[in-house]
Design a protein around this motif. Structure first.
Motif, PDB file in Angstrom:
ATOM      1  N   LYS A 194      -2.072   1.716 -10.794  1.00 48.19           N
ATOM      2  CA  LYS A 194      -3.019   2.634 -11.432  1.00 48.19           C
ATOM      3  C   LYS A 194      -2.727   2.790 -12.916  1.00 48.19           C
ATOM      4  N   LEU A 195      -1.499   2.478 -13.316  1.00 50.10           N
ATOM      5  CA  LEU A 195      -1.106   2.583 -14.721  1.00 50.10           C
ATOM      6  C   LEU A 195      -1.201   1.243 -15.445  1.00 50.10           C
ATOM      7  N   VAL A 196      -1.508   0.188 -14.701  1.00 56.60           N
ATOM      8  CA  VAL A 196      -1.556  -1.157 -15.273  1.00 56.60           C
ATOM      9  C   VAL A 196      -2.999  -1.526 -15.601  1.00 56.60           C
ATOM     10  N   SER A 197      -3.251  -1.804 -16.868  1.00 60.37           N
ATOM     11  CA  SER A 197      -4.616  -2.124 -17.282  1.00 60.37           C
ATOM     12  C   SER A 197      -4.781  -3.577 -17.728  1.00 60.37           C
ATOM     13  N   SER A 198      -3.710  -4.376 -17.656  1.00 57.45           N
ATOM     14  CA  SER A 198      -3.801  -5.776 -18.089  1.00 57.45           C
ATOM     15  C   SER A 198      -2.642  -6.581 -17.514  1.00 57.45           C
ATOM     16  N   ASP A 199      -2.760  -7.905 -17.571  1.00 56.03           N
ATOM     17  CA  ASP A 199      -1.663  -8.777 -17.155  1.00 56.03           C
ATOM     18  C   ASP A 199      -0.423  -8.516 -18.000  1.00 56.03           C
ATOM     19  N   ASP A 200      -0.622  -8.216 -19.285  1.00 54.65           N
ATOM     20  CA  ASP A 200       0.509  -7.956 -20.177  1.00 54.65           C
ATOM     21  C   ASP A 200       1.325  -6.759 -19.710  1.00 54.65           C
TER      22      ASP A 200
ATOM     23  N   LYS B 132       2.863   5.511 -20.873  1.00 47.08           N
ATOM     24  CA  LYS B 132       2.031   5.948 -19.753  1.00 47.08           C
ATOM     25  C   LYS B 132       2.894   6.351 -18.561  1.00 47.08           C
ATOM     26  N   MET B 133       3.954   5.599 -18.323  1.00 46.06           N
ATOM     27  CA  MET B 133       4.869   5.950 -17.232  1.00 46.06           C
ATOM     28  C   MET B 133       5.498   7.311 -17.478  1.00 46.06           C
ATOM     29  N   SER B 134       5.874   7.560 -18.714  1.00 44.54           N
ATOM     30  CA  SER B 134       6.495   8.838 -19.064  1.00 44.54           C
ATOM     31  C   SER B 134       5.523   9.995 -18.855  1.00 44.54           C
ATOM     32  N   ALA B 135       4.268   9.785 -19.261  1.00 45.60           N
ATOM     33  CA  ALA B 135       3.259  10.837 -19.115  1.00 45.60           C
ATOM     34  C   ALA B 135       2.937  11.121 -17.653  1.00 45.60           C
ATOM     35  N   SER B 136       3.123  10.105 -16.791  1.00 43.51           N
ATOM     36  CA  SER B 136       2.778  10.274 -15.376  1.00 43.51           C
ATOM     37  C   SER B 136       3.892  10.922 -14.564  1.00 43.51           C
ATOM     38  N   SER B 137       5.101  10.941 -15.118  1.00 49.59           N
ATOM     39  CA  SER B 137       6.244  11.471 -14.363  1.00 49.59           C
ATOM     40  C   SER B 137       6.248  12.989 -14.396  1.00 49.59           C
ATOM     41  N   GLY B 138       6.824  13.569 -13.362  1.00 47.06           N
ATOM     42  CA  GLY B 138       6.886  15.023 -13.275  1.00 47.06           C
ATOM     43  C   GLY B 138       8.120  15.563 -13.962  1.00 47.06           C
ATOM     44  N   GLY B 139       8.903  16.359 -13.205  1.00 45.99           N
ATOM     45  CA  GLY B 139      10.121  16.937 -13.757  1.00 45.99           C
ATOM     46  C   GLY B 139      11.147  15.868 -14.059  1.00 45.99           C
ATOM     47  N   LYS B 140      11.810  16.007 -15.169  1.00 44.92           N
ATOM     48  CA  LYS B 140      12.795  15.020 -15.614  1.00 44.92           C
ATOM     49  C   LYS B 140      14.192  15.395 -15.123  1.00 44.92           C
TER      50      LYS B 140
ATOM     51  N   LYS C 101       0.853  -1.195   0.000  1.00 45.67           N
ATOM     52  CA  LYS C 101       0.000   0.000   0.000  1.00 45.67           C
ATOM     53  C   LYS C 101       0.889   1.245   0.000  1.00 45.67           C
ATOM     54  N   SER C 102       0.932   1.905  -1.131  1.00 47.25           N
ATOM     55  CA  SER C 102       1.697   3.144  -1.295  1.00 47.25           C
ATOM     56  C   SER C 102       1.271   3.793  -2.600  1.00 47.25           C
ATOM     57  N   ASP C 103       1.186   5.112  -2.607  1.00 50.50           N
ATOM     58  CA  ASP C 103       0.804   5.832  -3.818  1.00 50.50           C
ATOM     59  C   ASP C 103       1.982   6.023  -4.766  1.00 50.50           C
ATOM     60  N   GLU C 104       3.161   5.667  -4.319  1.00 50.25           N
ATOM     61  CA  GLU C 104       4.342   5.838  -5.158  1.00 50.25           C
ATOM     62  C   GLU C 104       4.248   4.945  -6.393  1.00 50.25           C
ATOM     63  N   ILE C 105       4.636   5.484  -7.532  1.00 50.55           N
ATOM     64  CA  ILE C 105       4.619   4.720  -8.789  1.00 50.55           C
ATOM     65  C   ILE C 105       5.973   4.045  -8.925  1.00 50.55           C
ATOM     66  N   ASN C 106       6.063   2.839  -8.373  1.00 50.29           N
ATOM     67  CA  ASN C 106       7.376   2.202  -8.334  1.00 50.29           C
ATOM     68  C   ASN C 106       7.244   0.705  -8.059  1.00 50.29           C
ATOM     69  N   ALA C 107       8.342   0.005  -8.267  1.00 48.00           N
ATOM     70  CA  ALA C 107       8.492  -1.413  -7.925  1.00 48.00           C
ATOM     71  C   ALA C 107       9.975  -1.634  -7.737  1.00 48.00           C
TER      72      ALA C 107
ATOM     73  N   PRO D  43      17.709   5.329 -17.916  1.00 46.84           N
ATOM     74  CA  PRO D  43      17.737   5.999 -19.222  1.00 46.84           C
ATOM     75  C   PRO D  43      16.531   6.914 -19.349  1.00 46.84           C
ATOM     76  N   SER D  44      16.611   7.897 -20.234  1.00 45.27           N
ATOM     77  CA  SER D  44      15.470   8.781 -20.443  1.00 45.27           C
ATOM     78  C   SER D  44      14.296   7.971 -20.980  1.00 45.27           C
ATOM     79  N   ASP D  45      13.077   8.491 -20.766  1.00 46.59           N
ATOM     80  CA  ASP D  45      11.888   7.790 -21.247  1.00 46.59           C
ATOM     81  C   ASP D  45      11.948   7.577 -22.759  1.00 46.59           C
ATOM     82  N   ALA D  46      12.354   8.621 -23.476  1.00 43.95           N
ATOM     83  CA  ALA D  46      12.407   8.531 -24.937  1.00 43.95           C
ATOM     84  C   ALA D  46      13.401   7.467 -25.385  1.00 43.95           C
ATOM     85  N   ARG D  47      14.567   7.427 -24.747  1.00 42.16           N
ATOM     86  CA  ARG D  47      15.572   6.434 -25.129  1.00 42.16           C
ATOM     87  C   ARG D  47      15.095   5.032 -24.788  1.00 42.16           C
ATOM     88  N   ARG D  48      14.495   4.881 -23.619  1.00 40.67           N
ATOM     89  CA  ARG D  48      13.995   3.560 -23.205  1.00 40.67           C
ATOM     90  C   ARG D  48      12.980   3.035 -24.215  1.00 40.67           C
TER      91      ARG D  48
END
Length: 264
Positions: free
Chosen positions: A121-127, A225-233, A99-105, A242-247
Motif C-alpha cells: 500500500k506504500l509502494v507506488s513504483s518498481d523503484d 512514507k514508512m515513518s509516517a505510517s508507523s504508530g508509537g516509536k 495476504k496480510s495487512d501488516e506493513i512488513n517484509a 535504527p530510528s526513522d530519522a537516522r535511517r
C-alpha cells in the motif's frame, strides 16, 4: 583452569570464524556453516509458506517477482565479477507476496523473501519496491542470520564463563550478576548488533537496486512514507532497527557516492 580454557576456546572460534561482508568489507564472525543455516531456515520457510495465504493480487505479485528477479540478477553479476561465484550456489531465490495487512517484509537465508500486502500500500513504483527488496536481498548476501546466530552463541559462552568465575560466590550474587549480564548483553550487544545489520542492509540494498537499474533516490521518499505510517516509536536504544530519522539521514549521506559509482 576452566576459565582459561573457555577464553582460549572463544579466542580460537573468533580467529577461525572471521569473514568479510561483500560490498562493505566489514569483518564478521560466522561460527555456523552455511549448510547448517540454510538447512534449518529452509525447513522453517517451508512450514511458513504452507500456512501462509499467498496474495491473489496478480499485478502486485508480478511486480514483486519482476523487481526481485532483477535485483537477484544484479547481485549475482556483482558476485561473479568480484571473485565470489561460489557464493551464488547458496541462493535459491524466491519472492512471494502474502495476504496480510501488516506493513512488513522479511528474508530467510538462501534468498527466500516474503512481502506482505500491507507494505504494498506504500509502494507506488518498481523503484520503491526495489528499496524493500534490495534491503532484504542484502540481508541474505551479508549472511546476517548466520552472524546473529554466531553472536548468540558467543553470548551463551560468555554467560558460562561468568558462571564459572562466580562459582564460589553466594547464590544471590550469582543471580544478580547473571541478570545484569543478560540486560547488558541485550542492550549492549544484541540490539546494537541488529541495528548495525539494518543499517548495513540499507546501504547494500541501495547499491544492489542501483546496479539493477532502479532509482536509489526513491529510498528517501519510501522511508519517509514508512515513518509516517508507523504508530508509537520504540526508543532507538531498545529497538532492533535504527530510528526513522537516522535511517533517512544515513541514506541521504550515502546516495551521492553510490550514484556516482554504481549508476549505469
Amino acid at each position: 583452569m576452566k576459565k582459561e580454557l573457555s577464553v582460549y576456546v572463544l579466542s580460537l572460534l573468533m580467529l577461525t570464524g572471521c569473514s568479510s561482508v561483500p560490498l562493505t568489507g566489514r569483518k564478521q564472525l560466522l561460527l555456523v556453516s552455511d549448510q547448517e543455516v540454510l538447512s534449518s531456515s529452509l525447513t522453517q520457510y517451508k512450514d511458513y509458506i504452507k500456512s501462509a495465504q499467498k496474495s491473489t493480487n496478480a499485478t502486485q505479485t508480478a511486480m514483486v517477482l519482476r523487481v526481485g528477479k532483477n535485483i537477484a540478477a544484479a547481485t549475482e553479476r556483482y558476485l561473479r565479477s568480484n571473485g565470489l561465484s561460489d557464493e551464488i550456489k547458496e541462493f535459491a531465490w524466491e519472492f512471494n507476496l502474502v495476504k496480510s495487512d501488516e506493513i512488513n517484509a522479511f528474508c530467510m537465508p538462501g534468498g527466500k523473501i516474503v512481502v506482505y500486502e500491507g507494505l504494498m500500500k506504500l509502494v507506488s513504483s518498481d523503484d520503491e519496491l526495489a528499496v524493500v527488496l534490495g534491503h532484504e536481498v542484502a540481508h541474505a548476501v551479508a549472511k546476517h542470520s548466520n552472524e546473529r546466530i554466531s553472536q548468540q552463541m558467543l553470548t551463551q559462552y560468555g554467560a558460562q564463563i561468568l558462571g564459572q568465575t562466580l562459582s564460589q560466590k553466594s547464590e544471590m550474587v550469582q543471580t544478580i550478576a547473571s541478570t545484569v549480564y543478560g540486560v547488558g548483553a541485550q542492550y549492549g550487544v544484541t540490539l546494537p548488533f541488529s541495528r548495525k545489520h539494518e543499517t548495513e542492509a540499507d546501504y547494500m540494498g541501495l547499491i544492489l537496486m542501483t546496479m539493477a537499474g532502479y532509482n536509489p533516490d526513491k529510498a528517501v521518499t519510501f522511508w519517509q512514507k514508512m515513518s509516517a505510517s508507523s504508530g508509537g516509536k520504540v526508543p532507538e536504544f531498545m529497538s532492533t532497527h535504527p530510528s526513522d530519522a537516522r535511517r533517512i539521514n544515513d541514506i541521504q549521506k550515502e546516495l551521492p557516492a553510490i550514484k556516482a559509482k554504481y549508476r549505469k
